[in-house]
Design a protein around this motif. Structure first.
Motif, PDB file in Angstrom:
ATOM      1  N   VAL A  13       0.840  -1.203   0.000  1.00 16.08           N
ATOM      2  CA  VAL A  13       0.000   0.000   0.000  1.00 16.08           C
ATOM      3  C   VAL A  13       0.875   1.253   0.000  1.00 16.08           C
ATOM      4  N   LEU A  14       1.912   1.261   0.855  1.00 13.20           N
ATOM      5  CA  LEU A  14       2.787   2.430   0.946  1.00 13.20           C
ATOM      6  C   LEU A  14       3.628   2.604  -0.317  1.00 13.20           C
ATOM      7  N   ALA A  15       3.982   1.505  -0.978  1.00 12.28           N
ATOM      8  CA  ALA A  15       4.710   1.623  -2.242  1.00 12.28           C
ATOM      9  C   ALA A  15       3.837   2.294  -3.304  1.00 12.28           C
ATOM     10  N   ASP A  16       2.558   1.917  -3.358  1.00 14.19           N
ATOM     11  CA  ASP A  16       1.643   2.576  -4.299  1.00 14.19           C
ATOM     12  C   ASP A  16       1.459   4.046  -3.939  1.00 14.19           C
ATOM     13  N   LEU A  17       1.334   4.325  -2.625  1.00 16.49           N
ATOM     14  CA  LEU A  17       1.196   5.710  -2.189  1.00 16.49           C
ATOM     15  C   LEU A  17       2.426   6.520  -2.568  1.00 16.49           C
ATOM     16  N   GLU A  18       3.611   5.962  -2.374  1.00 13.42           N
ATOM     17  CA  GLU A  18       4.833   6.693  -2.718  1.00 13.42           C
ATOM     18  C   GLU A  18       4.882   7.025  -4.204  1.00 13.42           C
ATOM     19  N   THR A  19       4.444   6.105  -5.044  1.00 12.49           N
ATOM     20  CA  THR A  19       4.402   6.386  -6.484  1.00 12.49           C
ATOM     21  C   THR A  19       3.518   7.594  -6.771  1.00 12.49           C
ATOM     22  N   LEU A  20       2.359   7.654  -6.124  1.00 15.42           N
ATOM     23  CA  LEU A  20       1.447   8.778  -6.344  1.00 15.42           C
ATOM     24  C   LEU A  20       1.996  10.067  -5.739  1.00 15.42           C
ATOM     25  N   VAL A  21       2.609   9.972  -4.555  1.00 20.89           N
ATOM     26  CA  VAL A  21       3.160  11.164  -3.919  1.00 20.89           C
ATOM     27  C   VAL A  21       4.290  11.753  -4.758  1.00 20.89           C
ATOM     28  N   ARG A  22       5.136  10.917  -5.310  1.00 21.44           N
ATOM     29  CA  ARG A  22       6.228  11.425  -6.147  1.00 21.44           C
ATOM     30  C   ARG A  22       5.700  12.040  -7.435  1.00 21.44           C
ATOM     31  N   ALA A  23       4.591  11.507  -7.945  1.00 20.06           N
ATOM     32  CA  ALA A  23       3.999  12.082  -9.153  1.00 20.06           C
ATOM     33  C   ALA A  23       3.219  13.357  -8.853  1.00 20.06           C
ATOM     34  N   HIS A  24       2.682  13.479  -7.633  1.00 22.03           N
ATOM     35  CA  HIS A  24       1.855  14.638  -7.246  1.00 22.03           C
ATOM     36  C   HIS A  24       2.312  15.127  -5.865  1.00 22.03           C
ATOM     37  N   PRO A  25       3.531  15.637  -5.740  1.00 18.52           N
ATOM     38  CA  PRO A  25       4.069  15.959  -4.404  1.00 18.52           C
ATOM     39  C   PRO A  25       3.297  17.033  -3.661  1.00 18.52           C
ATOM     40  N   LEU A  26       2.621  17.926  -4.351  1.00 18.31           N
ATOM     41  CA  LEU A  26       1.892  18.998  -3.660  1.00 18.31           C
ATOM     42  C   LEU A  26       0.602  18.501  -3.024  1.00 18.31           C
ATOM     43  N   GLN A  27       0.226  17.251  -3.268  1.00 14.27           N
ATOM     44  CA  GLN A  27      -1.013  16.713  -2.705  1.00 14.27           C
ATOM     45  C   GLN A  27      -0.800  16.026  -1.352  1.00 14.27           C
ATOM     46  N   TRP A  28       0.419  16.071  -0.825  1.00 17.22           N
ATOM     47  CA  TRP A  28       0.689  15.517   0.504  1.00 17.22           C
ATOM     48  C   TRP A  28       0.349  16.582   1.536  1.00 17.22           C
ATOM     49  N   PHE A  29      -0.714  16.378   2.313  1.00 12.71           N
ATOM     50  CA  PHE A  29      -1.259  17.423   3.173  1.00 12.71           C
ATOM     51  C   PHE A  29      -0.971  17.180   4.651  1.00 12.71           C
ATOM     52  N   ASN A  30       0.185  16.638   4.960  1.00 10.60           N
ATOM     53  CA  ASN A  30       0.632  16.524   6.342  1.00 10.60           C
ATOM     54  C   ASN A  30       1.577  17.680   6.641  1.00 10.60           C
ATOM     55  N   PHE A  31       1.064  18.762   7.169  1.00 11.48           N
ATOM     56  CA  PHE A  31       1.906  19.910   7.511  1.00 11.48           C
ATOM     57  C   PHE A  31       2.427  19.754   8.938  1.00 11.48           C
ATOM     58  N   ILE A  32       2.996  18.584   9.180  1.00  8.85           N
ATOM     59  CA  ILE A  32       3.607  18.231  10.455  1.00  8.85           C
ATOM     60  C   ILE A  32       4.928  17.541  10.133  1.00  8.85           C
ATOM     61  N   PRO A  33       5.765  17.238  11.128  1.00 10.35           N
ATOM     62  CA  PRO A  33       7.020  16.546  10.818  1.00 10.35           C
ATOM     63  C   PRO A  33       6.767  15.219  10.110  1.00 10.35           C
ATOM     64  N   MET A  34       7.671  14.855   9.205  1.00  9.79           N
ATOM     65  CA  MET A  34       7.576  13.585   8.516  1.00  9.79           C
ATOM     66  C   MET A  34       7.606  12.432   9.521  1.00  9.79           C
ATOM     67  N   ASN A  35       7.067  11.311   9.126  1.00  9.77           N
ATOM     68  CA  ASN A  35       7.072  10.137   9.999  1.00  9.77           C
ATOM     69  C   ASN A  35       8.491   9.818  10.440  1.00  9.77           C
ATOM     70  N   PRO A  36       8.690   9.521  11.728  1.00 11.58           N
ATOM     71  CA  PRO A  36      10.040   9.310  12.258  1.00 11.58           C
ATOM     72  C   PRO A  36      10.785   8.189  11.533  1.00 11.58           C
ATOM     73  N   VAL A  37      12.071   8.432  11.298  1.00 12.34           N
ATOM     74  CA  VAL A  37      12.929   7.431  10.664  1.00 12.34           C
ATOM     75  C   VAL A  37      13.516   6.540  11.756  1.00 12.34           C
ATOM     76  N   VAL A  38      13.546   5.241  11.490  1.00 16.96           N
ATOM     77  CA  VAL A  38      14.138   4.291  12.431  1.00 16.96           C
ATOM     78  C   VAL A  38      15.319   3.611  11.759  1.00 16.96           C
ATOM     79  N   ALA A  39      16.246   3.096  12.573  1.00 18.71           N
ATOM     80  CA  ALA A  39      17.436   2.444  12.047  1.00 18.71           C
ATOM     81  C   ALA A  39      17.088   1.161  11.333  1.00 18.71           C
ATOM     82  N   GLN A  40      17.891   0.773  10.363  1.00 18.49           N
ATOM     83  CA  GLN A  40      17.708  -0.500   9.696  1.00 18.49           C
ATOM     84  C   GLN A  40      17.875  -1.631  10.702  1.00 18.49           C
TER      85      GLN A  40
END
Length: 303
Positions: free
Chosen positions: A275-302
């Motif tokens: 699901v997130l892979a499909d979302l990322e494809t759409l977000v990269r194609a339409h970056p202005l449609q990401w409406f989270n005006f908060i910090p990005m989801n926290p990054v965790v270590a591999q």
């Protein structure tokens, strides 16, 4: 169902009369004049919302690979303002039709037309705020999981328009969230919930998204496994036609019988990553449609 509220409820930015003025101006001003006013008002909002401006800059830096220009941040704010206007117009009665795209539309339609309670997930992306209301077109009674905020006429108008099929499940108190969700599921309701903000998630998990392993809420899948509910995600985008949105549905996740809870959750993790892979494809194609005006989801270590 009990409603739990914080002592001091959060509110949307802007003056109390802002939504009413937008609705009035949209109705009475010529469209070119209104669009000009919306663009000017977006500059004002950009100047008066430093936190949202900062988070927009950080997000666009990630997407563009460079520091964005102020006009690019303004276009991000304007895209959100235009999405808000679409919700206000829908609340006033403007028709909005949903056109399914992608390979999994038939699965989504079969589930939506069935009488089986289900879990519908989405994100703060594009026109996704309209999806819960459009699900009512399939004759479903939908309980939309939302945070109650002040100064929110978009929610009020849409709730009034679709009141026969749609109701809100307010989850302002994180400690009561799971009890509220459990109560709704035991009543046989279908839930629509956004699954991209971790502040109300008791057990977020890491998934690959936008070049890093980031924490995302995983509650929807725990509920699916515990209560034997199917899960489907949808992403929605506006189109040049103001009365149409394009909807991209995921495959339907079904908890399997005869396997352990952990095996089902592992299947769920694979589903959510797709699901997130499909979302990322759409977000990269339409970056202005990401409406989270908060910090990005926290990054965790591999691992």
């Amino acid at each position: 169902m009990a409603v739990t509220e914080l002592k001091k409820a959060p509110r949307n930015p802007g003056p109390e009369w802002g939504f009413g003025f937008l609705t009035w101006a949209d109705r009475w001003w010529p469209r070119p004049m209104f669009q000009l006013g919306l663009m000017i008002g977006t500059w004002v909002g950009l100047a008066r919302m430093p936190a949202q401006r900062k988070h927009s800059r950080e997000y666009l830096t990630l997407m563009l690979g460079r520091r964005p220009r102020i006009t690019e941040i303004w276009r991000h704010f304007l895209a959100f303002a235009e999405s808000l206007m679409q919700m206000l117009r829908a609340g006033r009665g403007q028709a909005v039709r949903c056109e399914l795209k992608g390979p999994h539309g038939d699965e989504f339609v079969r589930l939506s037309r069935s009488n089986r309670p289900a879990l519908f997930g989405t994100f703060h992306f594009g026109a996704s705020d309209l999806l819960g209301y459009l699900l009512s077109d399939f004759g479903r009674n939908i309980s939309i999981v939302r945070l109650r905020v002040g100064n929110s006429d978009d929610t009020r108008l849409l709730g009034e328009r679709f009141s026969q099929r749609v109701r809100f499940l307010w989850v302002n108190d994180p400690q009561a969230l799971l009890f509220e969700l459990k109560d709704a599921l035991l009543q046989g309701l279908s839930l629509a919930m956004k699954c991209d903000r971790v502040e109300f998630s008791a057990r977020p998990e890491p998934f690959e998204f936008l070049g890093a392993r980031r924490l995302f809420p995983f509650t929807i899948y725990h509920l699916a496994v515990i209560f034997d509910r199917p899960v489907v995600f949808c992403h929605a985008l506006p189109t040049a036609d103001p009365e149409r949105i394009d909807v991209y549905a995921s495959r339907v996740f079904e908890p399997a019988t005869g396997v352990s809870r952990e095996e089902n959750l592992q299947r769920a993790r694979m589903h959510y990553q797709a699901v997130l892979a499909d979302l990322e494809t759409l977000v990269r194609a339409h970056p202005l449609q990401w409406f989270n005006f908060i910090p990005m989801n926290p990054v965790v270590a591999q691992p």
